[in-house]
Scaffold this active site. Sequence first.
Site, mmCIF file in Angstrom:
data_model
loop_
_atom_site.group_PDB
_atom_site.id
_atom_site.type_symbol
_atom_site.label_atom_id
_atom_site.label_comp_id
_atom_site.label_asym_id
_atom_site.label_seq_id
_atom_site.Cartn_x
_atom_site.Cartn_y
_atom_site.Cartn_z
ATOM 1 N N ASP A 46 23.590 -12.251 3.545
ATOM 2 C CA ASP A 46 23.706 -13.150 2.482
ATOM 3 C C ASP A 46 25.256 -13.469 2.142
ATOM 4 O OD1 ASP A 46 23.228 -14.671 0.006
ATOM 5 O OD2 ASP A 46 23.755 -12.980 -1.282
ATOM 6 N N MET A 76 9.111 4.339 4.695
ATOM 7 C CA MET A 76 9.002 3.067 4.545
ATOM 8 C C MET A 76 10.391 3.018 3.481
ATOM 9 S SD MET A 76 6.767 1.986 6.250
ATOM 10 C CE MET A 76 7.479 0.215 5.945
ATOM 11 N N GLU A 77 10.707 3.864 2.766
ATOM 12 C CA GLU A 77 11.791 3.935 1.840
ATOM 13 C C GLU A 77 13.193 3.607 2.704
ATOM 14 O OE1 GLU A 77 9.259 5.714 1.267
ATOM 15 O OE2 GLU A 77 8.714 4.999 -0.530
ATOM 16 N N LEU A 82 0.741 -1.389 -0.049
ATOM 17 C CA LEU A 82 -0.204 0.007 -0.045
ATOM 18 C C LEU A 82 1.005 1.402 0.043
ATOM 19 C CD1 LEU A 82 -2.673 -1.360 2.477
ATOM 20 C CD2 LEU A 82 -2.607 -1.553 0.040
ATOM 21 N N CYS A 83 2.161 1.191 -0.346
ATOM 22 C CA CYS A 83 2.984 2.309 -0.477
ATOM 23 C C CYS A 83 2.830 2.978 -1.782
ATOM 24 C CB CYS A 83 4.522 1.829 -0.311
ATOM 25 S SG CYS A 83 5.219 2.093 1.119
ATOM 26 N N HIS A 84 2.912 4.582 -1.770
ATOM 27 C CA HIS A 84 2.885 5.326 -2.914
ATOM 28 C C HIS A 84 4.073 5.301 -3.528
ATOM 29 C CE1 HIS A 84 -0.446 6.604 -0.309
ATOM 30 N NE2 HIS A 84 -1.186 7.135 -1.607
#
Lengths: 170, 170, 170, 170, 170, 170
Positions: free
Chosen positions: B132, B117-118, B79-81
Amino acid sequence: MAEEKPELTHIDKTGAASMVDVSEKDTTSRTAVARGEIRMKAQTLRMILSGNAKKGDVLGVARVAGIMAAKRTHELIPLCHPLPLSKVSIEIDPDDTLPGLVVTATTKVSGQTGVEMEALTACSLACLTIYDMAKAVDRGMTIGEIRLVEKMGGKSGHWRLADEPDQGVE
Amino acid sequence: MAEEKPELTHIDKTGAASMVDVSEKDTTSRTAVARGEIRMKAQTLRMILSGNAKKGDVLGVARVAGIMAAKRTHELIPLCHPLPLSKVSIEIDPDDTLPGLVVTATTKVSGQTGVEMEALTACSLACLTIYDMAKAVDRGMTIGEIRLVEKMGGKSGHWRLADEPDQGVE
Amino acid sequence: MAEEKPELTHIDKTGAASMVDVSEKDTTSRTAVARGEIRMKAQTLRMILSGNAKKGDVLGVARVAGIMAAKRTHELIPLCHPLPLSKVSIEIDPDDTLPGLVVTATTKVSGQTGVEMEALTACSLACLTIYDMAKAVDRGMTIGEIRLVEKMGGKSGHWRLADEPDQGVE
Amino acid sequence: MAEEKPELTHIDKTGAASMVDVSEKDTTSRTAVARGEIRMKAQTLRMILSGNAKKGDVLGVARVAGIMAAKRTHELIPLCHPLPLSKVSIEIDPDDTLPGLVVTATTKVSGQTGVEMEALTACSLACLTIYDMAKAVDRGMTIGEIRLVEKMGGKSGHWRLADEPDQGVE
Amino acid sequence: MAEEKPELTHIDKTGAASMVDVSEKDTTSRTAVARGEIRMKAQTLRMILSGNAKKGDVLGVARVAGIMAAKRTHELIPLCHPLPLSKVSIEIDPDDTLPGLVVTATTKVSGQTGVEMEALTACSLACLTIYDMAKAVDRGMTIGEIRLVEKMGGKSGHWRLADEPDQGVE
Amino acid sequence: MAEEKPELTHIDKTGAASMVDVSEKDTTSRTAVARGEIRMKAQTLRMILSGNAKKGDVLGVARVAGIMAAKRTHELIPLCHPLPLSKVSIEIDPDDTLPGLVVTATTKVSGQTGVEMEALTACSLACLTIYDMAKAVDRGMTIGEIRLVEKMGGKSGHWRLADEPDQGVE
């Protein structure tokens, strides 16, 4: 004692990063389980869970995000191999003692390299999605304790975090 | 007391998830800073750092992975723009007391919605990339304490984790 | 009669969505054919076709879009498995009785799960691309009748829409 | 009569496809609503809906898939412009007369070009996701009637399918 | 002489592009090596190399970009098959006579089709990334001589550019 | 003379790569033109062109690939900013003197940073796609001379390769 010479496998002798050659490794069934948590205010947890009881949405969307992220792991983590995942599942359980949610991701493949990164990525993105959907009410949520808890298949066989000497209970 | 009615903004009245309408929000300069850590054996940290001194690779690759992930946040978090990011930077510092590495991501945009969020996604993927690249020598590494530490711009103004009553020192 | 108990395979017992485990399924050659149509004004169809005679472009671009979409099906459809597609082809035929265009997509894989979703996705995106390229002259175009018409390989063997009792002629 | 000269805007004079120049168009608020349906056996619809009552999953996953696809429209449709979508929502309603589900997608942007393709793509992918999740019980489901129903903003102003002379009721 | 009838394999008899069927081809180990160069001012090369000596970054970032691009080749090149790459490595060497940098990419797969496009794409994106990171000081850099230099495995066996009659030394 | 101090802008003082902050740069209209070539046997060129006359496909597919790649530039080149491209066009012209094809890509944006990388990426991917579609008949094709030929807008104003002292005719 010459036996202790672990090496960073993604870095070649000249120091350059590369996607290591797995073409000689056996194609076997491989499974990985990763777990993580997102801690929040007790009130936020209640809101998500009651929301969930009625609507199924925060946790449902987070599960979908985790599953979709697992499939894109090799696009996100530079030196990961692309893998034809045969299964991804995400379980999200509330834990009042955090308070927060515990996310467990299980991935499976029949391939030449393990699926740990896919499980860890699924876990991380499910947590980030929960953060996104609840951040308007609780900006201080914290994602943590993301780690591999079990790994089966491949040369190294069955590994469990719980069996590690220094890691204590997971 | 009617003021306490926080709501999960991504869920509409009928309970369905949706990408909320930000079209009426002001376009302002917005910045976010997120931080996380990856804990490992002291020996693993030394290997990464010495590797790094000579080669620059583990941390260099992790930084690139974090920056690239920031740009794909809206593809990963349902739901992120989508946002025209104007800056992403990642700083990775060793911390012997963990022992491990601390990843700080800063994101910036001139837009109608924030870039938390970014920053959080950049942080998570940088940590996953370190995992990793070092997992062959230390499978028990743990990613943790991923959270927002600062946020500027937008309706809610300047927010700092350090100012939050219950969060203590970050 | 206990035999009639079809189940939604992507939902586990607890109701959570997951990417089902296909690791025990046989690796066989699997083919799917899907078909769909886009209906438009007769004038729009003529324009596309004459454009095509001279230039090859609307249909050519739509074919490319369909093929590329087939390869990204697992990124778009949350619970689809990634598949190493061995063939994708798209055929687009005019149909004056619609009037419009009929899109047929054929996909093939040697794998543990079918390629229906890849064929249906290719079909849908080819139609959407035609819409995009002609929408300036005909906003009312309608995409329809997208369905599987044939499926070979895998446990369920050969299936044809035309053989289904209620589906009539496809 | 010189006025009737509609042109395929994505094809230049030499016949080559190109992403048309929108740099001179006004930045305005633009909204689009698209609708589509997926027809199925009555039994399949009941299973999805009862599943949904308990679990919320088929429709929930389809909504997420539609929203995420809207954000990737420009990657999928070759000549679409990338757009900073400010809103995407998906509504899914049962319709016993089909029998099946009706999917309505609404997209919004403040930009130089419309969001019809984003709404149509969201609709298509939500339908495809429903197909994927129910295909084990009903392979003959058909996706249809995907079309634009309303469009606001931009040079062409307010357009509604219902107002079109030949299109009848939508 | 009937033997000289080479054909463009991605175009079927009707002239339409398609992703050719490789399902009947043998699964063998296949390797490809591609090489390219980016020419620049001597001063730019020195800056990159000295930067690199201290920091490792321009070349390090370019290597990561090349490796990641190899994994996305099938998303970028319309008729390429998706391939489970088992190895990608990128070597970047300075060449004072250009002056500039020479990029060599090696890709490997066990699959039904070759990995030339993956090696060429890796090479191209590594060069483009170098351009991006140095363009502020040298806008006239030129990317060139990107070609396949060696190919092993598959029906055509071992091929080397150096053995081609007209190609001279590569 | 202190004025000659060009710097690699994507590397900060500590030597780490980062996506530079463009938030203070003006939003202006920016255009870039890049050009490249793919050299091949005369026979291959004839085959592509005659194929093209009848079918439009090799060049048509290459144009679409170039346009789509331009939109994904920021996903491929680690430190590129995402940009809302307002135009992309690709022109492909035969050149018998190479013999081969010359690809020219034009990109446009109204933004805070230039579109050179988008034009160069479009050019490279169009060439790679031509290679892919003709490689069965001519494995020795070479991609070359990919460079920026013109740039308008932004702080540096109008720049043309042809005006550069050392670059000669482009």
